[in-house]
Design a protein around this motif. Structure first.
Motif, PDB file in Angstrom:
ATOM      1  N   ASN A  68      74.464  23.652  62.452  1.00  0.00           N
ATOM      2  CA  ASN A  68      73.313  22.781  62.655  1.00  0.00           C
ATOM      3  C   ASN A  68      72.958  22.604  64.126  1.00  0.00           C
ATOM      4  O   ASN A  68      72.219  21.701  64.469  1.00  0.00           O
ATOM      5  CB  ASN A  68      73.585  21.402  62.040  1.00  0.00           C
ATOM      6  N   GLN A  69      73.485  23.441  64.982  1.00  0.00           N
ATOM      7  CA  GLN A  69      73.163  23.346  66.398  1.00  0.00           C
ATOM      8  C   GLN A  69      71.990  24.267  66.715  1.00  0.00           C
ATOM      9  O   GLN A  69      71.808  25.289  66.060  1.00  0.00           O
ATOM     10  CB  GLN A  69      74.381  23.706  67.266  1.00  0.00           C
ATOM     11  N   PRO A  70      71.156  23.890  67.705  1.00  0.00           N
ATOM     12  CA  PRO A  70      70.067  24.793  68.085  1.00  0.00           C
ATOM     13  C   PRO A  70      70.601  26.198  68.352  1.00  0.00           C
ATOM     14  O   PRO A  70      71.653  26.364  68.963  1.00  0.00           O
ATOM     15  CB  PRO A  70      69.508  24.150  69.354  1.00  0.00           C
ATOM     16  N   LEU A  84      64.893  36.213  53.872  1.00  0.00           N
ATOM     17  CA  LEU A  84      64.128  35.823  55.039  1.00  0.00           C
ATOM     18  C   LEU A  84      65.078  35.139  56.012  1.00  0.00           C
ATOM     19  O   LEU A  84      65.912  34.332  55.596  1.00  0.00           O
ATOM     20  CB  LEU A  84      63.024  34.853  54.620  1.00  0.00           C
ATOM     21  N   GLU A  85      64.960  35.477  57.287  1.00  0.00           N
ATOM     22  CA  GLU A  85      65.840  34.906  58.306  1.00  0.00           C
ATOM     23  C   GLU A  85      65.086  33.885  59.143  1.00  0.00           C
ATOM     24  O   GLU A  85      63.925  34.099  59.495  1.00  0.00           O
ATOM     25  CB  GLU A  85      66.379  36.006  59.218  1.00  0.00           C
ATOM     26  N   GLU A  86      65.782  32.763  59.458  1.00  0.00           N
ATOM     27  CA  GLU A  86      65.195  31.702  60.265  1.00  0.00           C
ATOM     28  C   GLU A  86      66.172  31.267  61.353  1.00  0.00           C
ATOM     29  O   GLU A  86      67.383  31.369  61.182  1.00  0.00           O
ATOM     30  CB  GLU A  86      64.842  30.497  59.391  1.00  0.00           C
ATOM     31  N   ASP A  87      65.612  30.748  62.461  1.00  0.00           N
ATOM     32  CA  ASP A  87      66.399  30.243  63.591  1.00  0.00           C
ATOM     33  C   ASP A  87      66.108  28.765  63.785  1.00  0.00           C
ATOM     34  O   ASP A  87      64.946  28.347  63.774  1.00  0.00           O
ATOM     35  CB  ASP A  87      66.022  30.972  64.884  1.00  0.00           C
ATOM     36  N   LEU A  88      67.155  27.987  64.001  1.00  0.00           N
ATOM     37  CA  LEU A  88      67.033  26.554  64.252  1.00  0.00           C
ATOM     38  C   LEU A  88      66.745  26.330  65.733  1.00  0.00           C
ATOM     39  O   LEU A  88      67.493  26.797  66.593  1.00  0.00           O
ATOM     40  CB  LEU A  88      68.332  25.855  63.845  1.00  0.00           C
ATOM     41  N   ASP A  89      65.661  25.623  66.037  1.00  0.00           N
ATOM     42  CA  ASP A  89      65.273  25.372  67.426  1.00  0.00           C
ATOM     43  C   ASP A  89      65.761  24.012  67.919  1.00  0.00           C
ATOM     44  O   ASP A  89      66.268  23.902  69.025  1.00  0.00           O
ATOM     45  CB  ASP A  89      63.753  25.459  67.593  1.00  0.00           C
ATOM     46  N   THR A  90      65.561  22.964  67.126  1.00  0.00           N
ATOM     47  CA  THR A  90      66.053  21.640  67.488  1.00  0.00           C
ATOM     48  C   THR A  90      66.666  20.985  66.261  1.00  0.00           C
ATOM     49  O   THR A  90      66.261  21.273  65.126  1.00  0.00           O
ATOM     50  CB  THR A  90      64.943  20.720  68.044  1.00  0.00           C
ATOM     51  N   TYR A  91      67.623  20.112  66.505  1.00  0.00           N
ATOM     52  CA  TYR A  91      68.300  19.401  65.413  1.00  0.00           C
ATOM     53  C   TYR A  91      68.690  18.038  65.948  1.00  0.00           C
ATOM     54  O   TYR A  91      69.455  17.936  66.905  1.00  0.00           O
ATOM     55  CB  TYR A  91      69.545  20.183  64.972  1.00  0.00           C
ATOM     56  N   ASP A  92      68.138  16.966  65.360  1.00  0.00           N
ATOM     57  CA  ASP A  92      68.377  15.630  65.875  1.00  0.00           C
ATOM     58  C   ASP A  92      68.660  14.644  64.742  1.00  0.00           C
ATOM     59  O   ASP A  92      67.728  14.101  64.139  1.00  0.00           O
ATOM     60  CB  ASP A  92      67.166  15.168  66.690  1.00  0.00           C
ATOM     61  N   PRO A  93      69.937  14.399  64.451  1.00  0.00           N
ATOM     62  CA  PRO A  93      70.282  13.440  63.397  1.00  0.00           C
ATOM     63  C   PRO A  93      69.783  12.026  63.699  1.00  0.00           C
ATOM     64  O   PRO A  93      69.490  11.269  62.775  1.00  0.00           O
ATOM     65  CB  PRO A  93      71.810  13.472  63.358  1.00  0.00           C
ATOM     66  N   ALA A  94      69.667  11.650  64.973  1.00  0.00           N
ATOM     67  CA  ALA A  94      69.223  10.301  65.326  1.00  0.00           C
ATOM     68  C   ALA A  94      67.780  10.053  64.881  1.00  0.00           C
ATOM     69  O   ALA A  94      67.439   8.949  64.459  1.00  0.00           O
ATOM     70  CB  ALA A  94      69.361  10.080  66.830  1.00  0.00           C
ATOM     71  N   THR A  95      66.944  11.083  64.958  1.00  0.00           N
ATOM     72  CA  THR A  95      65.546  10.940  64.536  1.00  0.00           C
ATOM     73  C   THR A  95      65.298  11.566  63.165  1.00  0.00           C
ATOM     74  O   THR A  95      64.161  11.586  62.696  1.00  0.00           O
ATOM     75  CB  THR A  95      64.588  11.584  65.560  1.00  0.00           C
ATOM     76  N   GLU A  97      65.360  14.773  62.150  1.00  0.00           N
ATOM     77  CA  GLU A  97      64.386  15.860  62.269  1.00  0.00           C
ATOM     78  C   GLU A  97      65.051  17.138  62.729  1.00  0.00           C
ATOM     79  O   GLU A  97      65.983  17.115  63.532  1.00  0.00           O
ATOM     80  CB  GLU A  97      63.311  15.477  63.288  1.00  0.00           C
ATOM     81  N   TYR A  98      64.559  18.264  62.208  1.00  0.00           N
ATOM     82  CA  TYR A  98      64.884  19.558  62.782  1.00  0.00           C
ATOM     83  C   TYR A  98      63.670  20.470  62.728  1.00  0.00           C
ATOM     84  O   TYR A  98      62.798  20.321  61.893  1.00  0.00           O
ATOM     85  CB  TYR A  98      66.124  20.217  62.170  1.00  0.00           C
ATOM     86  N   ASP A  99      63.626  21.385  63.695  1.00  0.00           N
ATOM     87  CA  ASP A  99      62.536  22.343  63.827  1.00  0.00           C
ATOM     88  C   ASP A  99      63.134  23.739  63.790  1.00  0.00           C
ATOM     89  O   ASP A  99      64.193  23.977  64.382  1.00  0.00           O
ATOM     90  CB  ASP A  99      61.804  22.168  65.163  1.00  0.00           C
ATOM     91  N   TYR A 100      62.452  24.634  63.110  1.00  0.00           N
ATOM     92  CA  TYR A 100      62.947  26.007  63.007  1.00  0.00           C
ATOM     93  C   TYR A 100      61.788  26.971  62.905  1.00  0.00           C
ATOM     94  O   TYR A 100      60.633  26.572  62.784  1.00  0.00           O
ATOM     95  CB  TYR A 100      63.903  26.142  61.816  1.00  0.00           C
ATOM     96  N   ARG A 101      62.111  28.257  62.961  1.00  0.00           N
ATOM     97  CA  ARG A 101      61.068  29.282  62.898  1.00  0.00           C
ATOM     98  C   ARG A 101      61.604  30.537  62.215  1.00  0.00           C
ATOM     99  O   ARG A 101      62.809  30.765  62.163  1.00  0.00           O
ATOM    100  CB  ARG A 101      60.555  29.611  64.287  1.00  0.00           C
ATOM    101  N   MET A 102      60.661  31.320  61.741  1.00  0.00           N
ATOM    102  CA  MET A 102      61.005  32.622  61.174  1.00  0.00           C
ATOM    103  C   MET A 102      61.496  33.509  62.308  1.00  0.00           C
ATOM    104  O   MET A 102      60.896  33.547  63.377  1.00  0.00           O
ATOM    105  CB  MET A 102      59.762  33.261  60.530  1.00  0.00           C
TER     106      MET A 102
END
Length: 177
Positions: A68-70, A84-95, A97-102
């Motif tokens: 779960n780390q960027p 399909l492969e994806e990459d995690l860009d940001t991960y924030d348990p405090a808020t 939220e996480y952001d990812y991309r293909m």
């Protein structure tokens, strides 16, 4: 002088019209939300594992990830067996939220050539609002894509994927209450 200006203006107008018709794809946006009658921490617990999305999204046969780390990666296996492969860009348990991309397109899995996604939880009254939004490009970025790789096909596929996951997540968490 006027005789020279008219042909130049006509040529500029022609090129502008041609350029407008041949501009290629524009980014599309998909936003889906659902309200779940469960506390935000409980919803986060259900969705926090970036690689575990197949547990709650029935559009997938399987998923696996490496954390779960960027920079973490996950592989989604769809019901049709396509991956399909994806990459995690940001991960924030405090808020919540996480952001990812293909990371690599596979239009047989999803008819998009690229996308970025924001997945977040928002406290709402006594429950949680889950917001899943994406910016994406159609599967064929040429000027005349086949019907299965158009903007509409990409948006519809992403919308269906998001809705399947959100509806199932809501049913699972509210049933457990």
């Amino acid at each position: 002088m006027l005789k020279l200006v008219r042909p130049v203006l006509a040529g500029v107008a022609y090129l502008a019209a041609f350029g407008a018709a041949a501009h290629g794809p524009t980014p599309q946006k998909v936003v889906e939300t659902v309200e779940i009658a469960a506390p935000i921490d409980r919803v986060w617990q259900a969705v926090a594992d970036f690689g575990g999305i197949a547990v709650w999204n029935p559009a997938l046969k399987a998923s696996e990830g490496n954390g779960n780390q960027p920079g973490a990666k996950r592989v989604l296996t769809f019901a049709n067996g396509e991956k399909l492969e994806e990459d995690l860009d940001t991960y924030d348990p405090a808020t919540h939220e996480y952001d990812y991309r293909m990371s690599r397109a596979n239009t047989a899995a999803l008819p998009a050539s690229s996308y970025s996604v924001v997945f977040r939880l928002i406290p709402k009254d006594q429950g949680t609002q889950v917001e899943w939004k994406s910016r994406l490009y159609r599967g064929d970025t040429g000027n005349e894509p086949p019907p299965n790789l158009t903007d509409e096909a990409a948006v519809e596929a992403m919308r269906h994927f998001f809705q399947a996951g959100l509806n199932n997540l809501k049913a699972r968490l509210e049933k457990a209450n």
